[in-house]
Design a protein around this motif. Structure first.
Motif, short mmCIF file in Angstrom:
data_model
loop_
_atom_site.label_atom_id
_atom_site.label_comp_id
_atom_site.label_asym_id
_atom_site.label_seq_id
_atom_site.Cartn_x
_atom_site.Cartn_y
_atom_site.Cartn_z
N ILE A 112 5.04 14.04 37.84
CA ILE A 112 6.07 15.06 37.66
C ILE A 112 7.03 15.05 38.84
O ILE A 112 8.26 15.12 38.68
CB ILE A 112 5.43 16.45 37.46
N ALA A 113 6.49 14.97 40.05
CA ALA A 113 7.32 14.95 41.25
C ALA A 113 8.24 13.74 41.26
O ALA A 113 9.42 13.83 41.63
CB ALA A 113 6.44 14.95 42.49
N GLN A 114 7.72 12.59 40.85
CA GLN A 114 8.54 11.38 40.82
C GLN A 114 9.66 11.49 39.79
O GLN A 114 10.76 10.96 40.00
CB GLN A 114 7.66 10.17 40.56
N GLN A 115 9.39 12.20 38.71
CA GLN A 115 10.45 12.40 37.71
C GLN A 115 11.55 13.29 38.28
O GLN A 115 12.74 13.01 38.10
CB GLN A 115 9.87 13.00 36.43
N TYR A 116 11.17 14.35 39.00
CA TYR A 116 12.17 15.17 39.68
C TYR A 116 12.93 14.35 40.72
O TYR A 116 14.14 14.50 40.90
CB TYR A 116 11.50 16.36 40.37
N ARG A 117 12.20 13.48 41.41
CA ARG A 117 12.84 12.66 42.45
C ARG A 117 13.91 11.75 41.84
O ARG A 117 15.00 11.59 42.40
CB ARG A 117 11.78 11.85 43.19
N SER A 118 13.62 11.17 40.68
CA SER A 118 14.58 10.25 40.06
C SER A 118 15.74 10.98 39.39
O SER A 118 16.87 10.49 39.37
CB SER A 118 13.87 9.37 39.03
N THR A 119 15.50 12.20 38.87
CA THR A 119 16.56 12.91 38.16
C THR A 119 17.44 13.76 39.08
O THR A 119 18.63 13.97 38.77
CB THR A 119 15.97 13.83 37.07
N LEU A 120 16.88 14.25 40.18
CA LEU A 120 17.65 15.14 41.06
C LEU A 120 17.87 14.56 42.45
O LEU A 120 19.00 14.49 42.92
CB LEU A 120 16.92 16.49 41.18
N HIS A 121 16.79 14.15 43.12
CA HIS A 121 16.90 13.68 44.50
C HIS A 121 17.69 12.38 44.60
O HIS A 121 18.64 12.28 45.39
CB HIS A 121 15.50 13.50 45.09
N ALA A 122 17.31 11.39 43.81
CA ALA A 122 17.95 10.08 43.90
C ALA A 122 19.42 10.13 43.51
O ALA A 122 20.22 9.31 43.98
CB ALA A 122 17.20 9.08 43.02
N ARG A 123 19.79 11.08 42.70
CA ARG A 123 21.18 11.20 42.24
C ARG A 123 21.99 12.17 43.10
O ARG A 123 23.16 12.45 42.80
CB ARG A 123 21.19 11.63 40.77
N GLY A 124 21.38 12.70 44.15
CA GLY A 124 22.11 13.52 45.10
C GLY A 124 22.31 14.96 44.71
O GLY A 124 23.09 15.67 45.36
N TYR A 125 21.62 15.45 43.70
CA TYR A 125 21.80 16.83 43.28
C TYR A 125 20.96 17.81 44.10
O TYR A 125 21.34 18.97 44.27
CB TYR A 125 21.46 16.99 41.79
N ALA A 126 19.83 17.35 44.56
CA ALA A 126 18.93 18.21 45.35
C ALA A 126 18.06 17.32 46.21
O ALA A 126 17.86 16.15 45.90
CB ALA A 126 18.08 19.08 44.44
N GLU A 127 17.53 17.90 47.30
CA GLU A 127 16.65 17.15 48.20
C GLU A 127 15.21 17.62 48.02
O GLU A 127 14.93 18.82 48.05
CB GLU A 127 17.07 17.38 49.65
N LEU A 128 14.31 16.66 47.85
CA LEU A 128 12.89 16.95 47.88
C LEU A 128 12.38 16.73 49.30
O LEU A 128 12.99 16.00 50.08
CB LEU A 128 12.12 16.06 46.91
N GLN A 129 11.27 17.37 49.64
CA GLN A 129 10.68 17.16 50.95
C GLN A 129 10.32 15.68 51.12
O GLN A 129 9.95 14.99 50.16
CB GLN A 129 9.42 18.01 51.11
N GLU A 130 10.43 15.20 52.34
CA GLU A 130 10.18 13.80 52.62
C GLU A 130 8.76 13.41 52.18
O GLU A 130 7.78 14.04 52.55
CB GLU A 130 10.34 13.51 54.11
N GLY A 131 8.68 12.36 51.37
CA GLY A 131 7.40 11.84 50.92
C GLY A 131 6.78 12.56 49.75
O GLY A 131 5.77 12.10 49.19
#
Length: 379
Positions: free
Chosen positions: A265-284
């Motif tokens: 689930i976290a990796q899906q958020y990372r690809s949809t939001l973090h990787a596209r610059g919409y939001a930052e997830l905590q490092e790692g």
């Protein structure tokens, strides 16, 4: 013991709660509960508690003498503080950016909380900030409590070195950090609450490479008793019951599956939001470690606007740590240093829906509404 299914089932996309804890089902608990029935031991460090401590110790590659379970992590923090303070009063330096249990435990231990700001990147206090505070604070610093923010890893060796250099004991509030906790000489306290990645309903454990410290905490969790009916230290009743140990053991049986699902689930958020610059997830987060909440940062944006946008679609969200300790009614009069980073984080971070059986469609629905809210506010 076998594992049990936690398959994510498709369901209507609204409403989506911010959390939906999932404890082991009755059939997974039954073998352990039958052992409780057969043993007729229900508390007081019974065989299931001993087994849970042993399995936790094995996972952490430590001796069982270096771990003790407690009724909950707030009690664990209180007992650990009392153990290191050795009956002396004084100040305990804590981050302003943390859950209220941190401050409650300090007060319960008879110490005075003084608030420090956190690092912009790690969201945790640093030894440099603590050293600077020690030189300015009025009164004796009896302890420092460091917090692993939302379960992020902390280098306990740094804090062991701090204690060795200054003589000031350190406690690590690792309540959400079962996946990342490091065992040092400074005691770390982990929660086994139902909302955590490893849950026992209620519970927690304290770990340290100093078995004498663990014995002290164990005494303080058991009316001061240890090997006799003589109360050796001031204490309370903070033991884990056999029933909670049963839940904890069943949770350990499926822990690998739980972590895998949370990471997906976290990796899906990372690809949809973090990787596209919409939001930052905590490092790692979702890569090298996992917690049971997903807190994202919207730099230079007000999280309340995003939360409002999500709520229009029946999607819940949560400012898990509110506006910081200093804005909680019970603690607004605490002494504090500049907490501008905490104030900034409280406005820019938001907990998104995150639970072990969350579906891919639900994650996509949350991400799409976050993006819609962000783009709408800039159009």
């Amino acid at each position: 013991m076998g594992t049990y299914s936690r398959q994510a089932k498709e369901r209507p996309l609204s409403p989506i709660p911010v959390a939906r804890p999932l404890m082991p089902p009755a059939e997974a608990l039954l073998p352990y509960l039958r052992r409780v029935d057969a043993n007729r031991t229900y508390t007081n460090f019974g065989p299931l508690v001993t087994e849970l401590e042993t399995r936790l110790a094995r996972r952490l590659d430590i001796s069982p003498e270096c771990i003790v379970t407690v009724s909950n992590a707030t009690v664990g923090l209180t007992l650990a503080l009392q153990a290191v303070a050795k009956g002396q009063s004084g100040i305990c330096l804590i981050p302003a950016w943390t859950f209220v249990a941190t401050a409650h435990a300090v007060v319960a231990a008879g110490l005075e909380p003084v608030l420090l700001d956190v690092d912009e990147q790690t969201w945790a206090i640093t030894p440099d900030a603590v050293h600077a505070a020690i030189s300015k604070v009025e009164g004796r610093v009896a302890a420092v409590m460091v917090v692993a923010p939302f379960g992020a890893p902390l280098d306990v060796n740094v804090w062991d070195e701090f204690t060795a250099t200054t003589g000031i004991p350190t406690i690590v509030d690792a309540a959400a950090a079962h996946d990342t906790v490091q065992v040092g000489y400074s005691p770390s306290v982990v929660s086994l609450h139902a909302t955590k990645v490893l849950g026992a309903g209620e519970g927690g454990y304290v770990v340290s490479r100093d078995p004498r410290l663990i014995v002290d905490v164990k005494k303080r969790s058991n009316f001061g008793f240890y090997g006799s009916r003589n109360a050796q230290v001031e204490a309370q009743n903070g033991k884990l019951s056999e029933y909670h140990a049963a839940v904890g053991l069943a949770s350990m049986d499926c822990y690998g599956d739980t972590v895998g699902r949370f990471k997906r689930i976290a990796q899906q958020y990372r690809s949809t939001l973090h990787a596209r610059g919409y939001a930052e997830l905590q490092e790692g987060f979702g890569e090298s470690w996992i917690g049971s909440v997903c807190v994202v940062r919207f730099r230079h944006r007000d999280q309340q606007a995003i939360a409002k946008s999500l709520s229009t679609k029946g999607i819940d969200s949560r400012a898990w740590w509110g506006d910081g300790i200093h804005n909680q009614s019970a603690f607004q009069n605490l002494k504090r240093f500049d907490v501008s980073t905490t104030d900034r984080l409280s406005k820019e971070t938001l907990g998104l829906p995150f639970f072990v059986d969350m579906t891919c469609s639900e994650v996509d629905a949350v991400a799409e509404q976050v993006i819609f809210g962000l783009e709408s506010s800039t159009s």
